[in-house]
Each structure stands twice: as C-alpha cells, then as structure tokens.
Write an enzyme that holds these catalytic residues in place. Structure first.
Site, mmCIF file in Angstrom:
data_model
loop_
_atom_site.group_PDB
_atom_site.id
_atom_site.type_symbol
_atom_site.label_atom_id
_atom_site.label_comp_id
_atom_site.label_asym_id
_atom_site.label_seq_id
_atom_site.Cartn_x
_atom_site.Cartn_y
_atom_site.Cartn_z
ATOM 1 N N ASP A 41 83.241 84.261 41.673
ATOM 2 C CA ASP A 41 81.904 84.636 42.189
ATOM 3 C C ASP A 41 81.765 84.424 43.693
ATOM 4 O O ASP A 41 80.829 84.919 44.297
ATOM 5 C CB ASP A 41 80.772 83.947 41.413
ATOM 6 C CG ASP A 41 80.700 82.444 41.625
ATOM 7 O OD1 ASP A 41 81.731 81.838 41.996
ATOM 8 O OD2 ASP A 41 79.620 81.871 41.419
ATOM 9 N N GLY A 88 75.544 67.873 35.273
ATOM 10 C CA GLY A 88 76.919 67.725 35.744
ATOM 11 C C GLY A 88 77.958 68.010 34.669
ATOM 12 O O GLY A 88 79.088 67.553 34.759
ATOM 13 N N ASP A 106 75.477 80.969 39.011
ATOM 14 C CA ASP A 106 74.553 80.111 38.271
ATOM 15 C C ASP A 106 73.100 80.569 38.411
ATOM 16 O O ASP A 106 72.370 80.675 37.431
ATOM 17 C CB ASP A 106 74.690 78.653 38.750
ATOM 18 C CG ASP A 106 76.084 78.115 38.497
ATOM 19 O OD1 ASP A 106 76.901 78.849 37.899
ATOM 20 O OD2 ASP A 106 76.355 76.968 38.896
HETATM 21 P P1 ADP Z 1 75.735 71.156 36.989
HETATM 22 O O1 ADP Z 1 74.969 72.189 37.741
HETATM 23 O O2 ADP Z 1 77.031 71.673 36.459
HETATM 24 O O3 ADP Z 1 74.932 70.496 35.912
HETATM 25 P P2 ADP Z 1 75.652 69.860 39.538
HETATM 26 O O4 ADP Z 1 76.399 68.712 40.099
HETATM 27 O O5 ADP Z 1 75.704 71.160 40.254
HETATM 28 O O6 ADP Z 1 76.140 70.018 38.017
HETATM 29 O O7 ADP Z 1 74.110 69.485 39.413
HETATM 30 C C1 ADP Z 1 73.709 68.300 38.777
HETATM 31 C C2 ADP Z 1 72.598 67.652 39.592
HETATM 32 O O8 ADP Z 1 71.358 68.386 39.397
HETATM 33 C C3 ADP Z 1 72.272 66.253 39.122
HETATM 34 O O9 ADP Z 1 73.135 65.315 39.724
HETATM 35 C C4 ADP Z 1 70.843 66.103 39.594
HETATM 36 O O10 ADP Z 1 70.782 65.817 40.981
HETATM 37 C C5 ADP Z 1 70.263 67.491 39.392
HETATM 38 N N1 ADP Z 1 69.575 67.593 38.088
HETATM 39 C C6 ADP Z 1 69.937 68.333 37.023
HETATM 40 N N2 ADP Z 1 69.079 68.188 35.992
HETATM 41 C C7 ADP Z 1 68.121 67.336 36.406
HETATM 42 C C8 ADP Z 1 66.948 66.755 35.814
HETATM 43 N N3 ADP Z 1 66.588 67.040 34.563
HETATM 44 N N4 ADP Z 1 66.218 65.910 36.577
HETATM 45 C C9 ADP Z 1 66.581 65.625 37.840
HETATM 46 N N5 ADP Z 1 67.662 66.113 38.455
HETATM 47 C C10 ADP Z 1 68.439 66.954 37.756
HETATM 48 MG MG MG Z 2 75.511 73.116 39.578
#
Ligand code: ADP
Ligand code: MG
Length: 350
Positions: A17, A96, A146
C-alpha cells in the site's frame, strides 16, 4: 450519539500500500465505540487506557490521545470547524494486534465529529484526512490501507484498492464452506516500527537502482537485474505480491477457494523470506497449521514482527486451533487467541 468504528484484516496485498500496489482488506466485527456530546471544553476518555485528558486547544501529547487530537487538528486544517466535545471511547478491538485499532480510532473520531457538527464528509475524504493524521500528526509513515478499509468497507465484501490511483471496488466474498479466522499471536516485537521504515527506504532504493519512479512500472525482468541481493528480494516481494492480489481476485470470482488458500501461503513465504517481516512465533503457527488439510491457507497480516495471522479453513477449525494453540503455549509460554472473522460495514452510527 454513538459511532462504531471497525478494525480490519487484509486478505492479501501486504506491504504494497506504500508501493503504489494493490490491496484487498475488509472490516471485521470488532469495534471501537465512541460516545460524543458537545461540551464546554474537550474531554476525552479511553476505557482501555483507563485515562482521560482535558484541554481547550488541541496540541500533541505523544500519547494514545494523539490519534484523537490529530483528527481535530486535521479536520480544522481541511476547513472544518470543530467545537469542543466529550468523547468516551470503549473497544473490543485489540490494540497493536495488526488489526488497525489506530485507524479505527482516527476514522471513528473523525466520523463522530462530522456527525456531531452536521458535516457531510465523504468517506474517501475522511480516510484521507485520517491517513494524514497518522502520517503527519502521530508520525507513523503508514500506507493508506487501514484508513480506507475502516472508512469504506461493506459487509460480505472485500475492498480492492489500487493505492496508486486510490480507486477501489467491492469484491463479494463468497466463502462457501470455508471461513476466515484471525489468530492473534500475542507478540509484538519492538523492532517493528524501525524495520517498517527501513523496508520503505529499501523499496525506494530498489526503485532508484531500477531507474523507476513507481513499482507499477516494474516487471519481474527489472527485478532480476538488481545486483544487490537484499534490494532484489524486497522488490521481488512487492512485484509478486501485486500479482497474487490480482490472481486472488480471479480465484474469488471462480469460487476457487483452494487457490485463494495457496496464494495466502505464497504471500506468507514471500513476506517471511523476501521481505523478512515475519518472526519465529508467527512462523511456528503457520507451520503447525500447514499440517492440516482443512487449512487451505494462512499468512501474517499487517506490518509484521508479531501481531496476527489470517487463516482460510473449512470444517471444524476450532478443534485444529486448540491443538496448535497448545503446542504454541508449550513452546513460547503465550496463549494465542482465535477470532472468528465476520465482515462488517465501515464506520457507522447506531
Ligand atoms: P494497530 O493499529 O495494529 O492496532 P498501532 O500501533 O498502529 O497498532 O496502534 C495502536 C495504538 O492505538 C495504541 O497503542 C493506542 O495508542 C491507540 N489505541 C488503539 N485503540 C485504543 C483505545 N481503545 N483507546 C485508546 N487508544 C487506543
Ligand atoms: Mg495501526
């Protein structure tokens, strides 16, 4: 008002992507839920973080809240006035795990704000603003997959996107007697984000060596001529992965799910050997699954170095999973989790 923003999986087309390539994601029935209400100042609370933040002017915090704050800033930059609100965030989408909770958070925030303010922001624009938020405000140099998947997906369909033109079409997912599953490996290796940026640079270097400006113009013959073995393998992944996406589209059209499964395995081995974004835990899961003929295919999803794998299987997969999970637990001391995948529509109000 309540908004649901889904996570996503990607059937095939990984690390393409940001290389002007093809992808085939779809939203899943795991959501971040947003309750939004106008207020005197901004107040954001996340149940998963067990934390809240209050402010009058949006500014970077270097925390999870930046995905929300960045959307306020980016909407304003795009000419949309944003009045203060309280935002309550709750979620059954693991963070994550390679299921794009970050984009779910961005797109969901943007959609909730637009609904509260009464703006008709079309979904592509919303996806583009959310992508800008992650790249420019949060500072993660991700591709568009995404945010597009979270904003634009449709139930029972995958979303075929040409990331060069950002044109897309919906592809019906007729899975017949097979089902898709996600297995969360429970590991996320720290080197993930630095390696991600490295892969992007390596792809740029490969293009330079081939004297091309986009992977869209690159053929296998061009790749074969690259002298540097590492750059050659990176480019080989991108070019063959794009081919696999197109071949998967035809296989889906022909209802040939055995072939779809074969491409999933091929994609995994290309990500493992050529792109080198897999890891020991994930490879162990894939090799165990390969022992079962009811498993048609499997591969790592998302950026890599842990996270989840997607599996296409028929019959009683739960039984297979239990056995695989048992040996995984013995080897790594971690319990993997199984998610029965059902497709979802993109971000929506309830
Ligand atoms: P992915 O997108 O694969 O889940 P990323 O590292 O890109 O992994 O994003 C994860 C981050 O998004 C978390 O570390 C947090 O900062 C934020 N996040 C995701 N879901 C929540 C939530 N429900 N509440 C607060 N922050 C969140
Ligand atoms: Mg992500």
């Amino acid at each position: 008002m309540v908004v649901y923003s889904p996570g996503r999986a990607n059937l095939i087309g990984e690390h393409t992507d940001y290389n002007d390539g093809y992808i085939l994601p779809f939203a899943i029935r795991r959501y971040i839920k947003f309750e939004i209400e106008p207020a005197k100042k901004f107040k954001i609370f996340s149940h998963q973080q067990k934390k809240g933040i209050e402010f009058e002017k949006p500014a970077k915090t270097n925390s999870w809240a930046d995905y929300v704050i960045g959307m306020i800033v980016k909407l304003q930059e795009h000419g949309y006035k944003v009045e203060p609100f309280t935002l309550n965030i709750d979620s059954d989408l693991p963070m994550g795990a390679g299921l794009s909770s970050s984009a779910a958070l961005e797109v969901g925030t943007g959609y909730a704000i637009s609904q509260m303010m009464g703006y008709e922001i079309n979904r592509e624009e919303l996806a583009n603003i959310a992508h800008e938020c992650e790249v420019e405000f949060v500072g993660v140099r991700c591709g568009i997959m995404d945010q597009y998947a979270v904003a634009l997906s449709k139930e029972h369909h995958a979303l075929f996107i040409d990331t060069m033109t950002r044109e897309y079409k919906y592809v019906p997912l007729h899975l017949d007697d097979t089902k898709l599953y996600l297995i969360n490996s429970g590991v996320k290796h720290e080197l993930g984000s630095s390696e991600y940026n490295k892969r992007r640079e390596e792809c740029e270097m490969a293009l330079e060596v081939m004297k091309k400006t986009t992977f869209r113009d690159v053929t296998i013959e061009d790749v074969e001529k690259i002298q540097d073995h590492l750059l050659k393998r990176r480019a080989l992944h991108v070019v063959t992965e794009n081919e696999r996406v197109l071949k998967t589209l035809s296989a889906l059209e022909d209802d040939n799910l055995t072939l779809v499964g074969k491409y999933l395995y091929e994609s995994h081995y290309s990500l493992k050997d050529n792109y080198e974004v897999s890891c020991e835990e994930i490879d162990f899961l894939i090799e165990k699954l390969r022992e079962y003929s009811n498993v048609l295919g499997a591969r790592i999803v998302g950026a890599g170095f842990g996270g989840s794998i997607i599996v296409l299987a028929r019959g009683n997969f739960e039984g297979i999973f239990e056995r695989v999970a048992e040996s995984y637990k013995i080897k790594f001391g971690i319990t993997p989790t199984l998610l029965n995948v059902e497709t979802s529509e993109g971000v929506h109000r309830v």
